[in-house]
Design a protein around this motif. Sequence first.
Motif, PDB file in Angstrom:
ATOM      1  N   GLU A  23       2.428   1.759  -3.399  1.00 18.92           N
ATOM      2  CA  GLU A  23       1.436   2.276  -4.356  1.00 18.92           C
ATOM      3  C   GLU A  23       1.238   3.779  -4.164  1.00 18.92           C
ATOM      4  O   GLU A  23       1.195   4.539  -5.136  1.00 18.92           O
ATOM      5  CB  GLU A  23       0.112   1.526  -4.186  1.00 18.92           C
ATOM      6  N   LYS A  24       1.147   4.203  -2.908  1.00 21.27           N
ATOM      7  CA  LYS A  24       1.002   5.639  -2.629  1.00 21.27           C
ATOM      8  C   LYS A  24       2.238   6.402  -3.083  1.00 21.27           C
ATOM      9  O   LYS A  24       2.122   7.487  -3.670  1.00 21.27           O
ATOM     10  CB  LYS A  24       0.765   5.870  -1.131  1.00 21.27           C
TER      11      LYS A  24
ATOM     12  N   GLU B 269       0.837  -1.208   0.000  1.00 24.02           N
ATOM     13  CA  GLU B 269       0.000   0.000   0.000  1.00 24.02           C
ATOM     14  C   GLU B 269       0.871   1.256   0.000  1.00 24.02           C
ATOM     15  O   GLU B 269       0.600   2.211  -0.737  1.00 24.02           O
ATOM     16  CB  GLU B 269      -0.928  -0.006   1.215  1.00 24.02           C
ATOM     17  N   LYS B 270       1.921   1.255   0.811  1.00 22.31           N
ATOM     18  CA  LYS B 270       2.818   2.407   0.859  1.00 22.31           C
ATOM     19  C   LYS B 270       3.536   2.594  -0.474  1.00 22.31           C
ATOM     20  O   LYS B 270       3.710   3.727  -0.943  1.00 22.31           O
ATOM     21  CB  LYS B 270       3.845   2.236   1.984  1.00 22.31           C
TER      22      LYS B 270
ATOM     23  N   ASP C 254       2.212   6.779  -6.820  1.00 22.33           N
ATOM     24  CA  ASP C 254       1.278   7.831  -7.236  1.00 22.33           C
ATOM     25  C   ASP C 254       1.879   9.226  -7.021  1.00 22.33           C
ATOM     26  O   ASP C 254       1.763  10.104  -7.886  1.00 22.33           O
ATOM     27  CB  ASP C 254      -0.047   7.717  -6.473  1.00 22.33           C
ATOM     28  N   LEU C 255       2.524   9.417  -5.865  1.00 20.41           N
ATOM     29  CA  LEU C 255       3.131  10.721  -5.582  1.00 20.41           C
ATOM     30  C   LEU C 255       4.272  11.018  -6.552  1.00 20.41           C
ATOM     31  O   LEU C 255       4.432  12.158  -7.004  1.00 20.41           O
ATOM     32  CB  LEU C 255       3.638  10.763  -4.138  1.00 20.41           C
TER      33      LEU C 255
END
Length: 70
Positions: free
Chosen positions: A52-53, A49-50, A56-57
């Motif tokens: 993926e974030k 999850e981290k 995105d950033l």
Amino acid sequence: MANIKQQIFQELDSLEASVIHLRADATSASKQTDLEVAILTKQVKNLREKNEKAKDLIEKSVSILEKLKK
């Protein structure tokens, strides 16, 4: 002869006690392993999850930099 039988029964009792302890240890180890797998699975999920974030950033940052470059 009775003495030999008595010794055999004592050895069998000792063996039975050892088997009981080994089974308990195996059960405990299995539970520990299950717990470790559950913890590692949760950690991997959190890391994905981290990641993926972060991806995105990074994509947003690159997009902003490309717009500023033009």
